[in-house]
Design a protein around this motif. Structure first.
Motif, short mmCIF file in Angstrom:
data_model
loop_
_atom_site.label_atom_id
_atom_site.label_comp_id
_atom_site.label_asym_id
_atom_site.label_seq_id
_atom_site.Cartn_x
_atom_site.Cartn_y
_atom_site.Cartn_z
N VAL A 47 0.84 -1.20 0.00
CA VAL A 47 0.00 0.00 0.00
C VAL A 47 0.87 1.25 0.00
O VAL A 47 0.63 2.20 -0.76
CB VAL A 47 -0.96 0.00 1.21
CG1 VAL A 47 -1.62 1.37 1.37
CG2 VAL A 47 -2.03 -1.07 1.04
N LEU A 48 1.90 1.26 0.84
CA LEU A 48 2.80 2.41 0.88
C LEU A 48 3.54 2.58 -0.45
O LEU A 48 3.79 3.71 -0.89
CB LEU A 48 3.81 2.25 2.02
CG LEU A 48 3.24 2.35 3.44
CD1 LEU A 48 4.33 2.10 4.48
CD2 LEU A 48 2.59 3.72 3.68
N SER A 49 3.83 1.46 -1.10
CA SER A 49 4.48 1.53 -2.41
C SER A 49 3.57 2.21 -3.43
O SER A 49 4.03 3.03 -4.25
CB SER A 49 4.82 0.13 -2.92
OG SER A 49 5.75 -0.50 -2.08
N MET A 50 2.27 1.88 -3.40
CA MET A 50 1.33 2.49 -4.34
C MET A 50 1.20 4.00 -4.09
O MET A 50 1.11 4.79 -5.03
CB MET A 50 -0.03 1.81 -4.22
CG MET A 50 -0.06 0.34 -4.63
SD MET A 50 0.48 0.07 -6.35
CE MET A 50 2.10 -0.66 -6.08
N ILE A 51 1.21 4.38 -2.81
CA ILE A 51 1.16 5.82 -2.48
C ILE A 51 2.42 6.51 -2.98
O ILE A 51 2.37 7.60 -3.56
CB ILE A 51 1.00 6.01 -0.95
CG1 ILE A 51 -0.37 5.46 -0.50
CG2 ILE A 51 1.15 7.48 -0.57
CD1 ILE A 51 -0.54 5.43 1.01
N TYR A 52 3.55 5.87 -2.78
CA TYR A 52 4.85 6.39 -3.22
C TYR A 52 4.86 6.57 -4.73
O TYR A 52 5.28 7.63 -5.25
CB TYR A 52 5.92 5.40 -2.77
CG TYR A 52 7.34 5.70 -3.19
CD1 TYR A 52 8.18 6.45 -2.39
CD2 TYR A 52 7.85 5.19 -4.39
CE1 TYR A 52 9.49 6.70 -2.75
CE2 TYR A 52 9.16 5.44 -4.77
CZ TYR A 52 9.97 6.19 -3.95
OH TYR A 52 11.27 6.43 -4.32
N ILE A 53 4.39 5.57 -5.46
CA ILE A 53 4.35 5.64 -6.92
C ILE A 53 3.40 6.73 -7.38
O ILE A 53 3.73 7.52 -8.29
CB ILE A 53 3.94 4.27 -7.51
CG1 ILE A 53 5.05 3.25 -7.26
CG2 ILE A 53 3.64 4.39 -9.00
CD1 ILE A 53 4.64 1.81 -7.54
N GLY A 54 2.23 6.82 -6.76
CA GLY A 54 1.25 7.84 -7.12
C GLY A 54 1.79 9.24 -6.92
O GLY A 54 1.63 10.12 -7.79
N TYR A 55 2.43 9.47 -5.77
CA TYR A 55 3.02 10.78 -5.50
C TYR A 55 4.12 11.08 -6.51
O TYR A 55 4.24 12.20 -7.01
CB TYR A 55 3.59 10.85 -4.09
CG TYR A 55 4.44 12.08 -3.86
CD1 TYR A 55 3.85 13.33 -3.69
CD2 TYR A 55 5.84 11.99 -3.87
CE1 TYR A 55 4.63 14.47 -3.53
CE2 TYR A 55 6.62 13.12 -3.71
CZ TYR A 55 6.01 14.35 -3.53
OH TYR A 55 6.78 15.47 -3.39
N GLY A 56 4.95 10.07 -6.81
CA GLY A 56 6.05 10.27 -7.75
C GLY A 56 5.56 10.68 -9.12
O GLY A 56 6.14 11.57 -9.76
#
Length: 385
Positions: free
Chosen positions: A125-134
């Protein structure tokens, strides 16, 4: 029009195969290290396999299509994002496996399994947030970064705008370049400098986008130096195009800028260090400073910041560089520091010199940025009291 040098062609064609092998390894690590034991449900396992396979196909497609505009822009966007996705998930896999070490100390097998599943879900989940922000940050317009530098022997203030690493080609197309040009011209600069990696494909693929650069306006003109990526394409055509646009192309040369007939400042520019590897258009530091006037300030345009190691005895007041992209995506920025002395921003180095590193006006690869911003730099030089 001249052909791309043979060694550049070889590197261009070899690189996609080597990169694809690396991406295959990364995807296998992500699947086995993060996805494999996420669920016992067959439908979820099959989805994760399909996702991993499709993302791998996207990375391979990007590597082979980046030279050829054969797909629509929306599809090119998706396959470029796949690179950022696998890099982000690879980092998440490393983090998960590290934290998993501590779970091994829990004595109850059921608790170990439960905690491991919780940890996997949280990391993903944190990875998806990280990718989305990026992606959001990478797709944002460049910020205008303003700095001021005092210079001894400068007779009057000078306003410089720096563009670097636009990487025109792929996702950096005509409309994006037009916005960059408008923002630059809004600053009403005395001087515009382009510090390399401006074009990142064959010139014929991006003629309309490159032509937008002719609208750049500055009192003393536009000065351009090579980056490492220009060497990988039809570099001589790119150089000629920059000259045709009316830019001052500096390849181991310097130029004097005068105001009302009075010498104001020297602008020097060297060929990129990539030339040493390629065997043509090699940097020549002595030639770059040949005949330079020592009683006025000198600005060196050099794509890679590590040029500071080679100019310690040269009359330079400011070095303007790019290349690093500010690391573009943390934590991969840490790897950049293994090769370059700094990541971004203004630094005072030995002999009272200043080094400024632009974070890149565009991006390379995925349209993602974490821990960095696309930037256009406004540099105000003023006489030192």
């Amino acid at each position: 029009m001249e052909d791309t040098p043979q060694i550049a062609q070889m590197q261009t064609y070899l690189f996609p195969f080597l990169a694809s092998a690396i991406f295959l390894l990364l995807h296998l690590i992500v699947y086995r290290g993060l996805f494999y034991q996420l669920s016992n449900l067959k439908i979820i396992r099959n989805f994760l396999k399909l996702f991993t396979f499709l993302n791998f196909c996207g990375t391979v497609a990007y590597m082979f299509l980046r030279q050829f505009p054969l797909v629509p822009q929306w599809l090119y966007l998706l396959i470029s994002i796949s690179i950022g996705v696998v890099f982000s998930l690879f980092v998440s896999t490393i983090i998960y496996q590290f934290l998993n070490i501590f779970i091994h100390f829990i004595t109850s097998k059921n608790k170990r399994t439960a905690y491991r599943n919780y940890l996997q879900r949280i990391v993903i989940v944190l990875s998806m947030i990280y990718i989305g922000y990026g992606i959001y940050n990478g797709e944002s317009n460049p910020i205008l970064k303003k700095i001021s530098i005092p210079l001894a022997n400068l007779s009057s203030p000078l306003k410089i705008v720096q563009l670097s690493d636009t990487h025109i080609g792929g996702l950096i197309e005509e409309s994006r370049v037009k916005k960059m040009v408008e923002l630059v011209n809004d600053q009403d600069p005395d001087l515009i400098v382009l510090t390399g990696d401006i074009v990142d494909t064959k010139l014929k693929n991006v003629l309309k986008a490159v032509d937008e650069l002719k609208n750049l306006k500055a009192t003393y003109g536009v000065y351009y130096v090579l980056g490492n990526h220009e060497y990988l394409h039809d570099i001589y055509n790119i150089i000629q195009k920059m000259k045709d646009l009316g830019f001052h192309v500096l390849i181991n040369q310097n130029s004097l800028i005068s105001k009302n007939g009075i010498p104001l400042i020297n602008i020097a520019g060297n060929a990129d260090l990539m030339g040493n590897r390629m065997g043509y258009l090699q940097p020549n530091i002595d030639k770059t400073f040949e005949g330079i006037q020592s009683n006025i300030p000198t600005i060196l345009l050099s794509h890679q910041p590590k040029i500071i190691e080679k100019i310690k005895d040269k009359p330079v007041d400011i070095i303007l560089s790019g290349h690093t992209h500010g690391g573009q995506i943390f934590p991969f920025s840490l790897a950049v520091l293994l090769q370059q002395p700094f990541l971004m921003g203004l630094h005072k180095i030995e002999n009272d010199r200043f080094l400024y590193i632009n974070q890149g006006t565009g991006f390379w690869g995925p349209p993602m940025r974490v821990g960095s911003h696309s930037e256009i730099t406004l540099i105000n030089l003023f006489p030192k009291p």
